[in-house]
Design a protein around this motif. Structure first.
Motif, PDB file in Angstrom:
ATOM      1  N   GLU A  88     -14.233  46.512 114.958  1.00 48.35           N
ATOM      2  CA  GLU A  88     -14.828  45.574 116.252  1.00 48.35           C
ATOM      3  C   GLU A  88     -14.584  44.206 115.764  1.00 48.35           C
ATOM      4  OE1 GLU A  88     -18.774  45.858 117.107  1.00 48.35           O
ATOM      5  OE2 GLU A  88     -18.317  47.926 118.263  1.00 48.35           O
ATOM      6  N   GLY A  89     -14.440  43.707 114.585  1.00 52.12           N
ATOM      7  CA  GLY A  89     -14.123  42.446 114.112  1.00 52.12           C
ATOM      8  C   GLY A  89     -15.256  41.729 113.940  1.00 52.12           C
ATOM      9  N   ALA A  90     -16.466  42.231 113.667  1.00 52.41           N
ATOM     10  CA  ALA A  90     -17.694  41.641 113.559  1.00 52.41           C
ATOM     11  C   ALA A  90     -17.944  41.277 111.980  1.00 52.41           C
ATOM     12  CB  ALA A  90     -18.960  42.574 114.065  1.00 52.41           C
ATOM     13  N   ILE A  91     -17.144  41.809 111.166  1.00 53.26           N
ATOM     14  CA  ILE A  91     -17.103  41.347 109.856  1.00 53.26           C
ATOM     15  C   ILE A  91     -15.829  41.458 109.077  1.00 53.26           C
ATOM     16  CG2 ILE A  91     -19.331  42.478 109.164  1.00 53.26           C
ATOM     17  CD1 ILE A  91     -18.170  44.936 108.084  1.00 53.26           C
ATOM     18  N   THR A  92     -15.426  40.742 108.020  1.00 55.52           N
ATOM     19  CA  THR A  92     -14.422  40.484 107.385  1.00 55.52           C
ATOM     20  C   THR A  92     -14.234  41.176 105.898  1.00 55.52           C
ATOM     21  OG1 THR A  92     -14.597  38.299 106.744  1.00 55.52           O
ATOM     22  CG2 THR A  92     -13.856  38.639 108.903  1.00 55.52           C
ATOM     23  N   LYS A  93     -13.280  41.684 105.625  1.00 57.40           N
ATOM     24  CA  LYS A  93     -13.104  42.368 104.336  1.00 57.40           C
ATOM     25  C   LYS A  93     -12.994  41.095 103.108  1.00 57.40           C
ATOM     26  CE  LYS A  93     -10.880  45.929 103.830  1.00 57.40           C
ATOM     27  NZ  LYS A  93      -9.690  47.146 103.762  1.00 57.40           N
ATOM     28  N   ILE A  94     -13.636  41.259 101.918  1.00 63.05           N
ATOM     29  CA  ILE A  94     -13.453  40.376 100.966  1.00 63.05           C
ATOM     30  C   ILE A  94     -12.781  41.239  99.933  1.00 63.05           C
ATOM     31  CG2 ILE A  94     -14.432  38.938  99.167  1.00 63.05           C
ATOM     32  CD1 ILE A  94     -16.940  38.679 100.904  1.00 63.05           C
ATOM     33  N   VAL A  95     -13.353  42.325  99.439  1.00 69.89           N
ATOM     34  CA  VAL A  95     -12.671  43.256  98.424  1.00 69.89           C
ATOM     35  C   VAL A  95     -12.577  44.558  98.800  1.00 69.89           C
ATOM     36  CG1 VAL A  95     -12.951  43.790  96.036  1.00 69.89           C
ATOM     37  CG2 VAL A  95     -13.529  41.560  96.631  1.00 69.89           C
ATOM     38  N   HIS A  96     -11.634  45.210  98.324  1.00 69.82           N
ATOM     39  CA  HIS A  96     -11.563  46.998  98.303  1.00 69.82           C
ATOM     40  C   HIS A  96     -11.307  47.313  97.226  1.00 69.82           C
ATOM     41  CE1 HIS A  96     -10.252  50.717 100.654  1.00 69.82           C
ATOM     42  NE2 HIS A  96     -10.775  51.003  99.465  1.00 69.82           N
TER      43      HIS A  96
END
Length: 111
Positions: A88-96
């Protein structure tokens, strides 16, 4: 011979007084501390879903373990919720890194 027996009885009495030897009580081992089993939700209900949509995007750091801890949900539900919010774009990825996904709240500058 009499001296030896007297000496043996004296040492036995001394051992009993100091808590050693044959007559001393055996040490009782503690059973250890038992951690309570977590009663986390396995099925997502409407109030929990609404809480995820409302609260989670405001968290500074979002990971599976954070959701499990704060929302008391199962690990698989936490992963699904994170995937849903990211789509949905409510959160953004930092690390995977392997299984550990770390996200943060989406800011206006990122959009």
């Amino acid at each position: 011979m009499h001296d030896k027996m007297a000496k043996a009885k004296a040492t036995q009495a001394a051992n009993q007084a100091s808590g050693q030897g044959k007559g001393a009580k055996k040490k009782k081992w503690s059973k250890g501390k038992v951690k309570d089993k977590a009663q986390n939700a396995v099925v997502l209900d409407r109030p929990t879903y609404d809480r995820i949509l409302k609260e989670v995007p405001t968290f500074k750091m979002i990971s599976q373990s954070v959701l499990i801890d704060r929302l008391k949900i199962n690990g698989s539900l936490a992963r699904v919720a994170i995937r849903h919010l990211a789509r949905e774009g409510a959160i953004t990825k930092i690390v995977h890194h392997n299984g550990q996904l770390i996200y943060t709240r989406a800011t206006a500058a990122a959009e």
